[in-house]
Scaffold this motif. Structure first.
Motif, PDB file in Angstrom:
ATOM      1  N   ASP A  50       0.826  -1.205   0.000  1.00 41.06           N
ATOM      2  CA  ASP A  50       0.000   0.000   0.000  1.00 41.06           C
ATOM      3  C   ASP A  50       0.864   1.260   0.000  1.00 41.06           C
ATOM      4  O   ASP A  50       0.595   2.222  -0.730  1.00 41.06           O
ATOM      5  N   LEU A  51       1.916   1.257   0.817  1.00 45.01           N
ATOM      6  CA  LEU A  51       2.787   2.430   0.905  1.00 45.01           C
ATOM      7  C   LEU A  51       3.548   2.671  -0.393  1.00 45.01           C
ATOM      8  O   LEU A  51       3.724   3.825  -0.800  1.00 45.01           O
ATOM      9  N   VAL A  52       3.983   1.600  -1.039  1.00 48.28           N
ATOM     10  CA  VAL A  52       4.697   1.770  -2.313  1.00 48.28           C
ATOM     11  C   VAL A  52       3.772   2.412  -3.349  1.00 48.28           C
ATOM     12  O   VAL A  52       4.190   3.294  -4.101  1.00 48.28           O
ATOM     13  N   GLN A  53       2.513   2.005  -3.348  1.00 52.83           N
ATOM     14  CA  GLN A  53       1.553   2.642  -4.255  1.00 52.83           C
ATOM     15  C   GLN A  53       1.429   4.135  -3.937  1.00 52.83           C
ATOM     16  O   GLN A  53       1.426   4.971  -4.844  1.00 52.83           O
ATOM     17  N   GLU A  54       1.331   4.452  -2.649  1.00 56.07           N
ATOM     18  CA  GLU A  54       1.244   5.864  -2.236  1.00 56.07           C
ATOM     19  C   GLU A  54       2.490   6.638  -2.657  1.00 56.07           C
ATOM     20  O   GLU A  54       2.403   7.786  -3.092  1.00 56.07           O
ATOM     21  N   VAL A  55       3.645   6.011  -2.509  1.00 58.72           N
ATOM     22  CA  VAL A  55       4.905   6.661  -2.900  1.00 58.72           C
ATOM     23  C   VAL A  55       4.875   6.998  -4.384  1.00 58.72           C
ATOM     24  O   VAL A  55       5.168   8.135  -4.777  1.00 58.72           O
ATOM     25  N   PHE A  56       4.496   6.036  -5.210  1.00 61.31           N
ATOM     26  CA  PHE A  56       4.524   6.291  -6.649  1.00 61.31           C
ATOM     27  C   PHE A  56       3.407   7.235  -7.099  1.00 61.31           C
ATOM     28  O   PHE A  56       3.565   7.935  -8.102  1.00 61.31           O
ATOM     29  N   ILE A  57       2.327   7.300  -6.361  1.00 62.39           N
ATOM     30  CA  ILE A  57       1.311   8.325  -6.647  1.00 62.39           C
ATOM     31  C   ILE A  57       1.904   9.699  -6.385  1.00 62.39           C
ATOM     32  O   ILE A  57       1.751  10.624  -7.194  1.00 62.39           O
ATOM     33  N   LYS A  58       2.604   9.854  -5.268  1.00 61.58           N
ATOM     34  CA  LYS A  58       3.255  11.136  -4.966  1.00 61.58           C
ATOM     35  C   LYS A  58       4.318  11.471  -6.001  1.00 61.58           C
ATOM     36  O   LYS A  58       4.474  12.627  -6.392  1.00 61.58           O
ATOM     37  N   VAL A  59       5.071  10.463  -6.412  1.00 64.00           N
ATOM     38  CA  VAL A  59       6.091  10.689  -7.434  1.00 64.00           C
ATOM     39  C   VAL A  59       5.427  11.183  -8.715  1.00 64.00           C
ATOM     40  O   VAL A  59       5.869  12.165  -9.327  1.00 64.00           O
ATOM     41  N   TRP A  60       4.346  10.533  -9.146  1.00 64.97           N
ATOM     42  CA  TRP A  60       3.624  10.929 -10.356  1.00 64.97           C
ATOM     43  C   TRP A  60       3.164  12.393 -10.268  1.00 64.97           C
ATOM     44  O   TRP A  60       3.355  13.167 -11.190  1.00 64.97           O
ATOM     45  N   LYS A  61       2.588  12.739  -9.117  1.00 69.17           N
ATOM     46  CA  LYS A  61       2.047  14.088  -8.948  1.00 69.17           C
ATOM     47  C   LYS A  61       3.129  15.159  -8.891  1.00 69.17           C
ATOM     48  O   LYS A  61       2.869  16.309  -9.238  1.00 69.17           O
ATOM     49  N   ASN A  62       4.324  14.791  -8.446  1.00 68.67           N
ATOM     50  CA  ASN A  62       5.358  15.798  -8.208  1.00 68.67           C
ATOM     51  C   ASN A  62       6.579  15.703  -9.109  1.00 68.67           C
ATOM     52  O   ASN A  62       7.478  16.538  -9.005  1.00 68.67           O
ATOM     53  N   LEU A  63       6.622  14.722  -9.982  1.00 68.26           N
ATOM     54  CA  LEU A  63       7.807  14.530 -10.815  1.00 68.26           C
ATOM     55  C   LEU A  63       8.088  15.723 -11.727  1.00 68.26           C
ATOM     56  O   LEU A  63       9.249  16.070 -11.958  1.00 68.26           O
ATOM     57  N   ALA A  64       7.058  16.379 -12.201  1.00 69.46           N
ATOM     58  CA  ALA A  64       7.252  17.545 -13.065  1.00 69.46           C
ATOM     59  C   ALA A  64       7.968  18.675 -12.316  1.00 69.46           C
ATOM     60  O   ALA A  64       8.646  19.504 -12.931  1.00 69.46           O
TER      61      ALA A  64
END
Length: 186
Positions: A50-64
């Motif tokens: 679950d946490l890894v999914q949350e991490v990659f959601i944050k990465v997606w939202k902030n990578l730009a």
């Protein structure tokens, strides 16, 4: 399959048409490393997933917004670390229990986990790690398991290299004491 460089991932991510492809490359490159980092902190497989999914959601939202002040992996690792610490703190608050009791609960979870496939010594090492204060455990995991340099850990945690070395040394001594004093049957 050839490992894609971070610069190529970031370049593809900056183009709308190749953004999804870039993100898939990023996940392929880092998901397993991030999973094991998170798993060593929270112990439970389902929580780690679950946490890894949350991490990659944050990465997606902030990578730009990523400014390349640090390596991409260091930035993702920092997000994963913060998410894991936040999760553990929430768990501690929800149960209204002290951290050492949360560590005991994690230790019991570790023993019962069907996903854990380590030998007895590896199990004892994990139990020893759970006796450490959160920051020492984090530093030990980053240095021992992830083989990060002190400078990288310093970037992730915002702590001086000297303090990290001292914490790692203390953690190693505590683990040695645990392993020598705890009865390990082979």
């Amino acid at each position: 399959m050839k490992q894609v460089e971070d610069e190529e991932i970031l370049a593809k991510f900056s183009i709308e048409k190749t953004r999804n492809e870039a993100f898939n490359l990023l996940i392929t490159k880092y998901q397993e490393k991030i999973y094991w980092h998170v798993r060593r902190l929270v112990i439970d497989h389902d929580d780690a997933d679950d946490l890894v999914q949350e991490v990659f959601i944050k990465v997606w939202k902030n990578l730009a917004k990523f400014r390349s002040d640090s390596k991409l992996y260091t930035w993702i690792y920092r997000i994963a670390t913060n998410e894991s610490i936040t999760f553990l703190n929430k768990k501690k608050q929800q149960n209204n229990t002290p951290l050492d009791e949360v560590s005991e609960e994690l230790s019991e979870s570790l023993v019962a986990a069907s996903y854990f496939n380590g030998d007895k010594i590896q199990m004892k090492l994990q139990q020893a790690l759970l006796t450490l204060p959160e920051k020492q455990r984090l530093i030990f995991n980053m240095k021992y398991y992830d083989d990060l340099k002190y400078e990288e850990i310093s970037d992730i945690l915002g702590t001086s290299v000297g303090a990290l070395k001292a914490s790692f040394h203390i953690a190693v001594k505590k683990i040695e004491v645990f392993m020598l004093n705890d009865d390990i049957s082979f």
